[in-house]
Design an enzyme around this catalytic site. Structure first.
Site, short mmCIF file in Angstrom:
data_model
loop_
_atom_site.label_atom_id
_atom_site.label_comp_id
_atom_site.label_asym_id
_atom_site.label_seq_id
_atom_site.Cartn_x
_atom_site.Cartn_y
_atom_site.Cartn_z
N ASN A 155 9.09 -21.67 17.79
CA ASN A 155 9.13 -20.78 16.63
C ASN A 155 9.78 -19.48 17.09
OD1 ASN A 155 8.51 -18.71 14.75
ND2 ASN A 155 6.76 -19.86 13.97
N ASP A 192 5.36 -25.72 15.06
CA ASP A 192 4.30 -24.71 14.94
C ASP A 192 3.30 -25.28 13.95
OD1 ASP A 192 2.64 -22.62 14.36
OD2 ASP A 192 4.22 -21.23 13.77
N ASN A 227 0.20 -24.17 13.39
CA ASN A 227 -0.74 -23.20 12.83
C ASN A 227 -2.17 -23.75 12.81
OD1 ASN A 227 0.35 -20.57 12.20
ND2 ASN A 227 1.73 -21.60 10.78
N HIS A 247 5.93 -16.43 19.70
CA HIS A 247 5.65 -17.78 20.18
C HIS A 247 6.46 -18.07 21.45
CE1 HIS A 247 3.77 -19.49 16.42
NE2 HIS A 247 4.35 -18.41 15.93
#
Length: 257
Positions: free
Chosen positions: A7, A145, A147, A247
């Site tokens: 990311n 990513d 999350n 990131h």
């Protein structure tokens, strides 16, 4: 084949970092999230000059995903089939016989919000699609990513990052586990059981210096690829550079078939 996920948190800002990292790390395939660029502004020519073919799906200011590869990218899919979504969060392609799905999973804002409900619906749609993809492509990597921090080893403080907190809530982790239950494996955990190794750190409160982060950037490999996943990790180096993304790249190395 070295496959990585990063990311970049704005490719417009981070393109010099990406160029340096491609030269230093030399991945074969990279999935990028949060390009934050409309397609006509994507630096495809520059990446080709660096030896990387590329496919991308972007939008202004938010989201945006891309695949970069030293080898041809075939059978490209943008978005989750059958799931209407204006947000550019998904791109997939096949490289050297390996199907690669690159995801920028919804953040969810906070537990109980509309964005949280959208995240859970989105994960359900991804699950159904990946189940279908595995039938067609046993050699599959799902990366991005996410999350979601998979378990308590992937957070700095379980009293804060608990079952009621966004990114670690019970429903989010269950959504990720349901995906893994299809026959996917967290490549990082195939080689490392250690806690406190993260891929994201908040810009605020000296998060990186204090190692107050989360491991939310994942590379998942299918049952068929698990024996070929000979190494994996997180490259912290780009997070030390000036004006970094929040990131760091996560990666997996696949041995030749």
């Amino acid at each position: 084949m070295k496959i990585a996920s990063w990311n970049v948190n704005s490719l417009n800002v981070r393109l010099p970092h990406l160029e340096q990292w491609l030269a230093d790390f030399a991945p074969d395939v990279v999935g990028i999230q949060e390009t934050k660029l409309e397609d006509h502004k994507f630096p495809d020519t520059r990446l080709l000059e660096l030896g990387y073919r590329n496919v991308f799906a972007g939008q202004k200011t938010y989201n945006g995903v891309a695949l970069l590869s030293r080898h041809p990218i075939e059978d490209v899919q943008i978005g989750i089939p059958g799931f209407e979504d204006e947000q550019k969060r998904v791109i997939a392609g096949t490289v050297n016989g390996v199907r690669i799905i690159n995801l920028y999973v919804v953040n969810g804002q906070d537990v109980g919000t509309d964005k949280y409900a959208y995240k859970l619906r989105w994960l359900e749609a991804v699950h159904a699609w990946v189940a279908d993809e595995l039938q067609k492509h046993p050699q599959l990597v799902v990366m991005g990513d996410f999350n979601i921090a998979p378990d308590d080893r992937d957070v700095p403080d379980t009293s804060v990052w608990n079952e009621n907190h966004i990114l670690t809530s019970t429903a989010e982790r269950a959504g990720l586990q349901k995906l893994l239950d299809l026959g996917l494996h967290d490549a990082f955990r195939l080689h490392n059981d250690e806690a406190g190794i993260f891929s994201w750190w908040d810009y605020r409160a000296a998060g990186f210096r204090r190692n107050l982060g989360l491991r939310i950037d994942l590379t998942l490999v299918s049952d068929a690829l698990k024996p070929r996943a000979v190494a994996s990790g997180i490259d912290r180096e780009p997070r030390t550079w000036e004006r970094p993304s929040d990131h760091a790249p996560a990666w997996v190395q696949l041995a030749q078939a």
